[in-house]
Design a protein around this motif. Structure first.
Motif, PDB file in Angstrom:
ATOM      1  N   ARG A 118       0.859  -1.186   0.000  1.00  0.00           N
ATOM      2  CA  ARG A 118       0.000   0.000   0.000  1.00  0.00           C
ATOM      3  C   ARG A 118       0.896   1.238   0.000  1.00  0.00           C
ATOM      4  O   ARG A 118       1.769   1.373   0.856  1.00  0.00           O
ATOM      5  N   SER A 119       0.662   2.128  -0.973  1.00  0.00           N
ATOM      6  CA  SER A 119       1.484   3.321  -1.077  1.00  0.00           C
ATOM      7  C   SER A 119       0.719   4.371  -1.863  1.00  0.00           C
ATOM      8  O   SER A 119      -0.398   4.115  -2.337  1.00  0.00           O
ATOM      9  N   ASP A 120       1.307   5.553  -2.005  1.00  0.00           N
ATOM     10  CA  ASP A 120       0.675   6.617  -2.772  1.00  0.00           C
ATOM     11  C   ASP A 120       0.332   6.110  -4.170  1.00  0.00           C
ATOM     12  O   ASP A 120       1.198   5.577  -4.874  1.00  0.00           O
ATOM     13  N   GLY A 121      -0.917   6.222  -4.551  1.00  0.00           N
ATOM     14  CA  GLY A 121      -1.378   5.739  -5.846  1.00  0.00           C
ATOM     15  C   GLY A 121      -2.079   4.404  -5.783  1.00  0.00           C
ATOM     16  O   GLY A 121      -2.724   3.989  -6.750  1.00  0.00           O
ATOM     17  N   PHE A 122      -1.974   3.699  -4.645  1.00  0.00           N
ATOM     18  CA  PHE A 122      -2.645   2.402  -4.497  1.00  0.00           C
ATOM     19  C   PHE A 122      -3.011   2.220  -3.029  1.00  0.00           C
ATOM     20  O   PHE A 122      -2.172   1.815  -2.220  1.00  0.00           O
ATOM     21  N   ASP A 123      -4.263   2.531  -2.700  1.00  0.00           N
ATOM     22  CA  ASP A 123      -4.702   2.513  -1.302  1.00  0.00           C
ATOM     23  C   ASP A 123      -5.665   1.349  -1.057  1.00  0.00           C
ATOM     24  O   ASP A 123      -6.814   1.531  -0.661  1.00  0.00           O
ATOM     25  N   TYR A 124      -5.174   0.136  -1.314  1.00  0.00           N
ATOM     26  CA  TYR A 124      -5.993  -1.066  -1.138  1.00  0.00           C
ATOM     27  C   TYR A 124      -5.191  -2.101  -0.356  1.00  0.00           C
ATOM     28  O   TYR A 124      -3.959  -2.006  -0.239  1.00  0.00           O
ATOM     29  N   SER A 125      -5.894  -3.106   0.147  1.00  0.00           N
ATOM     30  CA  SER A 125      -5.237  -4.189   0.878  1.00  0.00           C
ATOM     31  C   SER A 125      -4.935  -5.334  -0.079  1.00  0.00           C
ATOM     32  O   SER A 125      -5.848  -5.877  -0.713  1.00  0.00           O
ATOM     33  N   ALA A 126      -3.681  -5.694  -0.173  1.00  0.00           N
ATOM     34  CA  ALA A 126      -3.280  -6.758  -1.096  1.00  0.00           C
ATOM     35  C   ALA A 126      -2.040  -7.460  -0.570  1.00  0.00           C
ATOM     36  O   ALA A 126      -1.195  -6.845   0.089  1.00  0.00           O
ATOM     37  N   ASP A 127      -1.945  -8.747  -0.844  1.00  0.00           N
ATOM     38  CA  ASP A 127      -0.717  -9.499  -0.634  1.00  0.00           C
ATOM     39  C   ASP A 127      -0.093  -9.768  -1.994  1.00  0.00           C
ATOM     40  O   ASP A 127      -0.814 -10.106  -2.955  1.00  0.00           O
ATOM     41  N   VAL A 128       1.209  -9.627  -2.067  1.00  0.00           N
ATOM     42  CA  VAL A 128       1.931  -9.915  -3.302  1.00  0.00           C
ATOM     43  C   VAL A 128       3.082 -10.855  -2.973  1.00  0.00           C
ATOM     44  O   VAL A 128       3.801 -10.643  -1.987  1.00  0.00           O
ATOM     45  N   THR A 129       3.252 -11.880  -3.765  1.00  0.00           N
ATOM     46  CA  THR A 129       4.395 -12.778  -3.616  1.00  0.00           C
ATOM     47  C   THR A 129       5.046 -13.002  -4.976  1.00  0.00           C
ATOM     48  O   THR A 129       4.372 -12.969  -6.019  1.00  0.00           O
ATOM     49  N   LEU A 130       6.339 -13.209  -4.955  1.00  0.00           N
ATOM     50  CA  LEU A 130       7.063 -13.598  -6.157  1.00  0.00           C
ATOM     51  C   LEU A 130       7.702 -14.944  -5.896  1.00  0.00           C
ATOM     52  O   LEU A 130       8.421 -15.117  -4.906  1.00  0.00           O
ATOM     53  N   THR A 131       7.420 -15.911  -6.752  1.00  0.00           N
ATOM     54  CA  THR A 131       8.099 -17.197  -6.667  1.00  0.00           C
ATOM     55  C   THR A 131       8.968 -17.364  -7.906  1.00  0.00           C
ATOM     56  O   THR A 131       8.536 -17.091  -9.028  1.00  0.00           O
ATOM     57  N   VAL A 132      10.190 -17.771  -7.664  1.00  0.00           N
ATOM     58  CA  VAL A 132      11.156 -17.983  -8.741  1.00  0.00           C
ATOM     59  C   VAL A 132      11.635 -19.424  -8.653  1.00  0.00           C
ATOM     60  O   VAL A 132      12.166 -19.851  -7.617  1.00  0.00           O
ATOM     61  N   THR A 133      11.443 -20.164  -9.732  1.00  0.00           N
ATOM     62  CA  THR A 133      11.861 -21.561  -9.793  1.00  0.00           C
ATOM     63  C   THR A 133      12.973 -21.712 -10.819  1.00  0.00           C
ATOM     64  O   THR A 133      12.830 -21.278 -11.971  1.00  0.00           O
ATOM     65  N   THR A 144      -0.903 -11.726  -7.039  1.00  0.00           N
ATOM     66  CA  THR A 144      -1.578 -10.654  -6.307  1.00  0.00           C
ATOM     67  C   THR A 144      -2.863 -11.207  -5.714  1.00  0.00           C
ATOM     68  O   THR A 144      -3.669 -11.817  -6.423  1.00  0.00           O
ATOM     69  N   THR A 145      -3.074 -11.000  -4.418  1.00  0.00           N
ATOM     70  CA  THR A 145      -4.290 -11.440  -3.731  1.00  0.00           C
ATOM     71  C   THR A 145      -4.961 -10.229  -3.084  1.00  0.00           C
ATOM     72  O   THR A 145      -4.308  -9.446  -2.388  1.00  0.00           O
ATOM     73  N   ASN A 146      -6.247 -10.094  -3.332  1.00  0.00           N
ATOM     74  CA  ASN A 146      -7.026  -9.018  -2.715  1.00  0.00           C
ATOM     75  C   ASN A 146      -7.404  -9.448  -1.306  1.00  0.00           C
ATOM     76  O   ASN A 146      -8.220 -10.346  -1.113  1.00  0.00           O
ATOM     77  N   THR A 147      -6.828  -8.827  -0.295  1.00  0.00           N
ATOM     78  CA  THR A 147      -7.101  -9.176   1.099  1.00  0.00           C
ATOM     79  C   THR A 147      -8.075  -8.194   1.760  1.00  0.00           C
ATOM     80  O   THR A 147      -8.320  -8.285   2.961  1.00  0.00           O
ATOM     81  N   PHE A 152     -10.414  -4.050  -6.516  1.00  0.00           N
ATOM     82  CA  PHE A 152      -9.513  -3.029  -7.053  1.00  0.00           C
ATOM     83  C   PHE A 152      -9.032  -3.470  -8.433  1.00  0.00           C
ATOM     84  O   PHE A 152      -9.126  -4.635  -8.817  1.00  0.00           O
ATOM     85  N   THR A 153      -8.526  -2.494  -9.167  1.00  0.00           N
ATOM     86  CA  THR A 153      -7.990  -2.732 -10.508  1.00  0.00           C
ATOM     87  C   THR A 153      -6.489  -2.478 -10.492  1.00  0.00           C
ATOM     88  O   THR A 153      -6.028  -1.503  -9.887  1.00  0.00           O
ATOM     89  N   PHE A 154      -5.735  -3.346 -11.135  1.00  0.00           N
ATOM     90  CA  PHE A 154      -4.284  -3.161 -11.177  1.00  0.00           C
ATOM     91  C   PHE A 154      -3.725  -3.615 -12.519  1.00  0.00           C
ATOM     92  O   PHE A 154      -4.363  -4.364 -13.270  1.00  0.00           O
ATOM     93  N   LEU A 267      -9.768  -7.287  -9.455  1.00  0.00           N
ATOM     94  CA  LEU A 267      -9.604  -8.372  -8.499  1.00  0.00           C
ATOM     95  C   LEU A 267     -10.616  -8.190  -7.368  1.00  0.00           C
ATOM     96  O   LEU A 267     -10.582  -7.199  -6.635  1.00  0.00           O
ATOM     97  N   GLN A 268     -11.516  -9.157  -7.242  1.00  0.00           N
ATOM     98  CA  GLN A 268     -12.524  -9.122  -6.187  1.00  0.00           C
ATOM     99  C   GLN A 268     -11.920  -9.550  -4.852  1.00  0.00           C
ATOM    100  O   GLN A 268     -10.870 -10.198  -4.813  1.00  0.00           O
ATOM    101  N   PRO A 269     -12.555  -9.198  -3.719  1.00  0.00           N
ATOM    102  CA  PRO A 269     -12.041  -9.617  -2.414  1.00  0.00           C
ATOM    103  C   PRO A 269     -11.782 -11.120  -2.341  1.00  0.00           C
ATOM    104  O   PRO A 269     -12.601 -11.920  -2.803  1.00  0.00           O
ATOM    105  N   LEU A 270     -10.628 -11.486  -1.809  1.00  0.00           N
ATOM    106  CA  LEU A 270     -10.156 -12.862  -1.600  1.00  0.00           C
ATOM    107  C   LEU A 270      -9.693 -13.549  -2.884  1.00  0.00           C
ATOM    108  O   LEU A 270      -9.180 -14.667  -2.827  1.00  0.00           O
ATOM    109  N   ASP A 271      -9.868 -12.893  -4.048  1.00  0.00           N
ATOM    110  CA  ASP A 271      -9.411 -13.484  -5.303  1.00  0.00           C
ATOM    111  C   ASP A 271      -7.921 -13.206  -5.525  1.00  0.00           C
ATOM    112  O   ASP A 271      -7.366 -12.238  -4.988  1.00  0.00           O
ATOM    113  N   SER A 272      -7.302 -14.081  -6.330  1.00  0.00           N
ATOM    114  CA  SER A 272      -5.887 -13.931  -6.668  1.00  0.00           C
ATOM    115  C   SER A 272      -5.707 -13.993  -8.176  1.00  0.00           C
ATOM    116  O   SER A 272      -6.532 -14.568  -8.899  1.00  0.00           O
ATOM    117  N   ARG A 273      -4.608 -13.408  -8.637  1.00  0.00           N
ATOM    118  CA  ARG A 273      -4.240 -13.532 -10.043  1.00  0.00           C
ATOM    119  C   ARG A 273      -2.726 -13.658 -10.119  1.00  0.00           C
ATOM    120  O   ARG A 273      -1.990 -12.906  -9.469  1.00  0.00           O
TER     121      ARG A 273
END
Length: 280
Positions: A118-133, A144-147, A152-154, A267-273
């Motif tokens: 959450r920062s200037d320009g994006f005032d929503y609750s979200a979890d973000v993870t990066l997995t590298v294999t 991205t997960t809407n928590t 919200f739109t991203f 991204l709807q609440p609790l949904d991920s992409r």
């Protein structure tokens, strides 16, 4: 320091990095921006990614080359005046934490999370993870997960710089239809065939191709795309001379082929992409 058998802590310039080295491949990831700096599969020892020799490795500005992350907007599509917010969002300029490692068969996976989403320009609750294999292929997945309690739109992108022998002798296969051409004032232009390069290129292809291929004289680089709505193709050509962290002739040895969301994903609440790119 060894994090696990196949993951070691290291440094590149001023940046803390992770080096993943197993039976099938080797990669280096900067914790600044969760930025993949290099990937070389051991079967051919050919570097797949391009990193500018003038890249700023101080942790004070985004890194030129490798796989930069764009989130929660792409370019300057943030609804403000250009320059008011950082280009490509704010995840690529913060320190990420290593939260998990996993060894499966002959591949190694690391999971990283940012300090904040959450920062200037994006005032929503979200979890973000990066997995590298890392294995015979490199898999990079940004989830991205809407928590929160509201949608919200991203936008996002895996802004990958690929290493090419000579851009003038490189061909891109797998894209069809029309693209939006930033160089030509956003005109809609038909994808060329063969798709070769002889000038500045900055294109958003709305083709949701699942696979593209960089064809060079002696070899190919295969790229698979998932979770995207577009593929961005970029090479600055002569404009590279005006880019402070890029050699004037660096454009001859790189091409960005980006797995991207540029049209706005809701991204709807609790949904991920998950936006994912696999490089072989």
């Amino acid at each position: 320091m060894t994090v696990s058998t196949f993951v070691q802590e290291s440094r590149r310039g001023e940046l803390a990095t992770l080096i993943i080295d197993n039976a099938l491949g080797r990669a280096e990831i900067a914790l600044f921006g969760a930025h993949v700096l290099s990937f070389t599969p051991h079967h051919d020892n050919r570097q797949r990614l391009w990193l500018s020799p003038h890249a700023d490795l101080s942790g004070k500005k985004p890194i030129r080359g490798g796989v930069p992350l764009c989130w929660p907007w792409f370019s300057n599509d943030h609804g403000r005046e250009q320059g008011e917010l950082p280009s490509h969002g704010f995840l690529r300029s913060q320190i990420w934490s290593l939260t998990d490692t996993e060894q499966k068969d002959e591949t190694t996976t690391v999971t990283l999370t940012p300090d904040h989403t959450r920062s200037d320009g994006f005032d929503y609750s979200a979890d973000v993870t990066l997995t590298v294999t890392v294995g015979r292929e490199l898999e990079v997945a940004l989830t991205t997960t809407n928590t929160g309690k509201e949608a919200f739109t991203f936008n996002a992108a895996l802004h990958t710089y690929f290493n090419v022998d000579n851009i003038a002798e490189t061909r891109l296969e797998g894209l069809t239809g029309k693209y939006k051409d930033k160089v030509s004032n956003w005109a809609e232009v038909e994808t060329p065939s063969p798709y070769t390069f002889s000038r500045e290129t900055d294109r958003i292809h709305l083709d949701k191709a699942e696979q593209t291929t960089l064809c060079m004289n002696a070899h190919q680089t295969l790229i698979r795309h998932y979770g995207h709505d577009s593929i961005v193709v970029w090479n600055p050509w002569g404009s590279a001379a005006s880019i402070s962290d890029m050699d004037a002739f660096g454009y001859k040895h790189m091409l960005c082929v980006e797995t991207a969301i540029t049209q706005g994903a809701v991204l709807q609440p609790l949904d991920s992409r998950t936006l994912k790119q696999i490089v072989a």
